[in-house]
Scaffold this motif. Structure first.
Motif, PDB file in Angstrom:
ATOM      1  N   VAL A   1      10.669 119.344  -6.921  1.00 58.27           N
ATOM      2  CA  VAL A   1      10.199 120.170  -5.806  1.00 58.27           C
ATOM      3  C   VAL A   1       9.854 119.281  -4.612  1.00 58.27           C
ATOM      4  CG1 VAL A   1       8.405 121.785  -5.051  1.00 58.27           C
ATOM      5  CG2 VAL A   1       9.329 121.931  -7.366  1.00 58.27           C
ATOM      6  N   GLY A   2      10.131 119.778  -3.401  1.00 61.38           N
ATOM      7  CA  GLY A   2       9.682 119.032  -2.237  1.00 61.38           C
ATOM      8  C   GLY A   2      10.557 119.107  -1.008  1.00 61.38           C
ATOM      9  N   ARG A   3      11.801 119.534  -1.145  1.00 58.70           N
ATOM     10  CA  ARG A   3      12.670 119.553   0.046  1.00 58.70           C
ATOM     11  C   ARG A   3      13.365 120.898   0.231  1.00 58.70           C
ATOM     12  NH1 ARG A   3      15.712 113.781   0.867  1.00 58.70           N
ATOM     13  NH2 ARG A   3      14.273 112.453  -0.302  1.00 58.70           N
ATOM     14  N   GLY A   4      12.750 121.951  -0.230  1.00 63.04           N
ATOM     15  CA  GLY A   4      13.323 123.270  -0.043  1.00 63.04           C
ATOM     16  C   GLY A   4      14.234 123.669  -1.196  1.00 63.04           C
ATOM     17  N   ILE A   5      14.588 124.952  -1.225  1.00 61.20           N
ATOM     18  CA  ILE A   5      15.348 125.506  -2.344  1.00 61.20           C
ATOM     19  C   ILE A   5      16.757 124.923  -2.476  1.00 61.20           C
ATOM     20  CG2 ILE A   5      16.476 127.644  -3.133  1.00 61.20           C
ATOM     21  CD1 ILE A   5      13.848 129.072  -2.487  1.00 61.20           C
ATOM     22  N   PRO A   6      17.534 124.768  -1.412  1.00 62.84           N
ATOM     23  CA  PRO A   6      18.874 124.197  -1.595  1.00 62.84           C
ATOM     24  C   PRO A   6      18.854 122.836  -2.285  1.00 62.84           C
ATOM     25  CG  PRO A   6      18.730 125.216   0.559  1.00 62.84           C
ATOM     26  CD  PRO A   6      17.344 125.221  -0.010  1.00 62.84           C
ATOM     27  N   ASN A   7      17.907 121.978  -1.879  1.00 62.10           N
ATOM     28  CA  ASN A   7      17.823 120.665  -2.523  1.00 62.10           C
ATOM     29  C   ASN A   7      17.287 120.762  -3.941  1.00 62.10           C
ATOM     30  OD1 ASN A   7      18.793 118.588  -0.675  1.00 62.10           O
ATOM     31  ND2 ASN A   7      17.146 119.263   0.674  1.00 62.10           N
ATOM     32  N   LEU A   8      16.403 121.707  -4.192  1.00 68.09           N
ATOM     33  CA  LEU A   8      15.927 121.921  -5.553  1.00 68.09           C
ATOM     34  C   LEU A   8      17.081 122.334  -6.454  1.00 68.09           C
ATOM     35  CD1 LEU A   8      13.758 122.210  -7.718  1.00 68.09           C
ATOM     36  CD2 LEU A   8      13.271 124.506  -6.817  1.00 68.09           C
TER      37      LEU A   8
ATOM     38  N   LEU B   1       4.778 135.235  -0.849  1.00 63.52           N
ATOM     39  CA  LEU B   1       3.919 134.392  -1.677  1.00 63.52           C
ATOM     40  C   LEU B   1       2.506 134.318  -1.099  1.00 63.52           C
ATOM     41  CD1 LEU B   1       3.504 132.481  -4.054  1.00 63.52           C
ATOM     42  CD2 LEU B   1       4.416 130.625  -2.627  1.00 63.52           C
ATOM     43  N   LEU B   2       2.392 134.144   0.202  1.00 64.54           N
ATOM     44  CA  LEU B   2       1.076 134.104   0.828  1.00 64.54           C
ATOM     45  C   LEU B   2       0.333 135.424   0.639  1.00 64.54           C
ATOM     46  CD1 LEU B   2       1.907 132.171   4.123  1.00 64.54           C
ATOM     47  CD2 LEU B   2       0.530 131.332   2.207  1.00 64.54           C
ATOM     48  N   GLU B   3       1.048 136.529   0.741  1.00 64.11           N
ATOM     49  CA  GLU B   3       0.420 137.839   0.539  1.00 64.11           C
ATOM     50  C   GLU B   3      -0.020 138.019  -0.913  1.00 64.11           C
ATOM     51  OE1 GLU B   3      -0.468 140.082   2.646  1.00 64.11           O
ATOM     52  OE2 GLU B   3       0.506 139.359   4.470  1.00 64.11           O
ATOM     53  N   LEU B   4       0.872 137.712  -1.849  1.00 63.53           N
ATOM     54  CA  LEU B   4       0.570 137.907  -3.271  1.00 63.53           C
ATOM     55  C   LEU B   4      -0.575 137.018  -3.743  1.00 63.53           C
ATOM     56  CD1 LEU B   4       4.212 138.150  -4.654  1.00 63.53           C
ATOM     57  CD2 LEU B   4       2.501 139.973  -4.736  1.00 63.53           C
ATOM     58  N   SER B   5      -0.690 135.840  -3.159  1.00 71.17           N
ATOM     59  CA  SER B   5      -1.729 134.896  -3.562  1.00 71.17           C
ATOM     60  C   SER B   5      -3.054 135.147  -2.855  1.00 71.17           C
ATOM     61  CB  SER B   5      -1.273 133.461  -3.288  1.00 71.17           C
ATOM     62  OG  SER B   5      -1.071 133.258  -1.899  1.00 71.17           O
ATOM     63  N   GLY B   6      -3.056 136.050  -1.879  1.00 72.94           N
ATOM     64  CA  GLY B   6      -4.270 136.340  -1.135  1.00 72.94           C
ATOM     65  C   GLY B   6      -4.597 135.329  -0.058  1.00 72.94           C
TER      66      GLY B   6
ATOM     67  N   ASN C   1       8.578 123.917   3.642  1.00 79.20           N
ATOM     68  CA  ASN C   1      10.040 123.919   3.657  1.00 79.20           C
ATOM     69  C   ASN C   1      10.613 125.107   2.894  1.00 79.20           C
ATOM     70  OD1 ASN C   1      10.103 121.628   5.197  1.00 79.20           O
ATOM     71  ND2 ASN C   1      10.741 120.244   3.565  1.00 79.20           N
ATOM     72  N   LYS C   2       9.745 125.955   2.366  1.00 77.53           N
ATOM     73  CA  LYS C   2      10.195 127.170   1.675  1.00 77.53           C
ATOM     74  C   LYS C   2      10.670 128.197   2.696  1.00 77.53           C
ATOM     75  CE  LYS C   2       7.447 128.614  -1.612  1.00 77.53           C
ATOM     76  NZ  LYS C   2       8.197 128.324  -2.853  1.00 77.53           N
ATOM     77  N   ALA C   3      11.733 128.909   2.401  1.00 79.41           N
ATOM     78  CA  ALA C   3      12.263 129.914   3.321  1.00 79.41           C
ATOM     79  C   ALA C   3      11.268 131.048   3.531  1.00 79.41           C
ATOM     80  CB  ALA C   3      13.577 130.481   2.779  1.00 79.41           C
ATOM     81  N   ALA C   4      11.326 131.652   4.702  1.00 78.96           N
ATOM     82  CA  ALA C   4      10.381 132.726   5.048  1.00 78.96           C
ATOM     83  C   ALA C   4      10.458 133.900   4.079  1.00 78.96           C
ATOM     84  CB  ALA C   4      10.651 133.207   6.468  1.00 78.96           C
ATOM     85  N   ALA C   5      11.644 134.178   3.544  1.00 81.51           N
ATOM     86  CA  ALA C   5      11.803 135.299   2.616  1.00 81.51           C
ATOM     87  C   ALA C   5      10.945 135.129   1.371  1.00 81.51           C
ATOM     88  CB  ALA C   5      13.271 135.433   2.212  1.00 81.51           C
TER      89      ALA C   5
ATOM     90  N   VAL D   1      -0.856 130.785  11.947  1.00 78.48           N
ATOM     91  CA  VAL D   1       0.565 130.535  12.147  1.00 78.48           C
ATOM     92  C   VAL D   1       1.168 130.060  10.831  1.00 78.48           C
ATOM     93  CG1 VAL D   1       0.142 128.159  12.914  1.00 78.48           C
ATOM     94  CG2 VAL D   1       2.261 129.291  13.564  1.00 78.48           C
ATOM     95  N   VAL D   2       2.398 130.510  10.578  1.00 76.39           N
ATOM     96  CA  VAL D   2       3.143 130.108   9.384  1.00 76.39           C
ATOM     97  C   VAL D   2       4.510 129.600   9.826  1.00 76.39           C
ATOM     98  CG1 VAL D   2       4.183 130.840   7.209  1.00 76.39           C
ATOM     99  CG2 VAL D   2       1.962 131.771   7.906  1.00 76.39           C
ATOM    100  N   VAL D   3       4.824 128.359   9.477  1.00 75.02           N
ATOM    101  CA  VAL D   3       6.121 127.785   9.792  1.00 75.02           C
ATOM    102  C   VAL D   3       6.877 127.590   8.477  1.00 75.02           C
ATOM    103  CG1 VAL D   3       7.370 125.856  10.837  1.00 75.02           C
ATOM    104  CG2 VAL D   3       5.186 126.607  11.818  1.00 75.02           C
ATOM    105  N   SER D   4       7.860 128.447   8.236  1.00 73.67           N
ATOM    106  CA  SER D   4       8.694 128.334   7.043  1.00 73.67           C
ATOM    107  C   SER D   4       9.857 127.386   7.307  1.00 73.67           C
ATOM    108  CB  SER D   4       9.215 129.708   6.637  1.00 73.67           C
ATOM    109  OG  SER D   4       8.139 130.575   6.340  1.00 73.67           O
ATOM    110  N   GLY D   5      10.532 126.991   6.233  1.00 79.87           N
ATOM    111  CA  GLY D   5      11.568 125.975   6.353  1.00 79.87           C
ATOM    112  C   GLY D   5      12.783 126.382   7.157  1.00 79.87           C
TER     113      GLY D   5
END
Length: 241
Positions: free
Chosen positions: A55-62, A134-139, A125-129, A146-150
């Motif tokens: 983990v660490g560089r976004g889903i495509p690299n994962l 995830l932020l909502e589900l985790s509270g 680096n996680k995609a906004a989708a 501000v949220v900056v997705s990958g």
């Protein structure tokens, strides 16, 4: 910048935080999605600890790392096979947030930062989708200004673009901003943006010990980070100009 002694609180105007490995342990969900992808491809599953190290560089690299069972796969600029990527995203859409939990001290730390009146942002680096649900589900969503997705900007971490953009949205200078992360990518992004950098030692660091990096402080938790800083208000900035 040298590390800040505990006795000397760091004065900042805003705080940016990494998501996976800093705020939330998301590996159980990522492992479930990777396992589903590998089953779809007729391949053997990998242990959870292997996924943790990838983990660490976004889903495509994962996905590339999982398919090759190698950290080095992320150094190849070519995209992962589309069928594998589609499979992972399909499974992750189901698993995202199911078993992810805040690390100890995260909620108390965020509460303390908000109580100081500090604007907060997430840089991931996680995609906004996947980031926003995830932020909502985790509270955690309500904590952040501000949220900056990958996939929001052309260049994700370790490029500083997202941090500089977030600072602009919060109307603060990067020089007055603290980045809290868990990896070498957070360190390099923070330094390149001109931010102060605190690192936690418990997250996803791709096999690299963050304690070897010349950050401002290694902190055991977000709560501890909050105890080491104070809010530099707009009035204080004006008076010091």
């Amino acid at each position: 910048m040298s590390r800040v002694p505990v006795a000397e609180p760091l004065t900042v105007s805003a705080v940016l935080l990494d998501l996976d490995g800093t705020l939330l342990d998301t590996v159980p969900d990522l492992h479930a999605a990777a396992s589903g992808m590998l089953r779809d491809l007729g391949r053997p599953e990998l242990p959870l600890d292997s996924i943790r190290s990838y983990v660490g560089r976004g889903i495509p690299n994962l996905v590339k790392r999982v398919l090759s069972a190698s950290l080095a796969a992320a150094e190849d600029a070519s995209p992962p096979p589309q069928d594998a990527l589609d499979s992972f995203r399909r499974h992750y859409a189901v698993e995202n947030g199911r078993n992810s939990l805040p690390y100890p001290g995260v909620i108390a730390g965020l509460d303390a930062l908000k109580a100081m009146g500090l604007p907060l942002g997430v840089i991931t680096n996680k995609a906004a989708a996947f980031t926003l649900p995830l932020l909502e589900l985790s509270g955690l969503a309500a904590y952040f200004d501000v949220v900056v997705s990958g996939d929001l900007l052309p260049k994700p971490k370790p490029d500083p673009m997202g941090l500089i953009w977030a600072c602009g949205r919060m109307a603060v200078s990067p020089a007055d901003t603290l980045m809290i992360g868990d990896s070498v990518h957070d360190f390099h992004a923070g330094r390149a943006a001109g931010c102060h950098v605190f690192l936690v030692p418990y997250g996803y660091n791709e096999g690299q010990d963050v304690r070897n990096l010349d950050c401002d402080a290694i902190v055991p938790s977000v709560e501890n980070a909050a105890q080491r800083i104070r809010h530099r208000t707009a009035t204080q900035i004006k008076n010091s100009a």
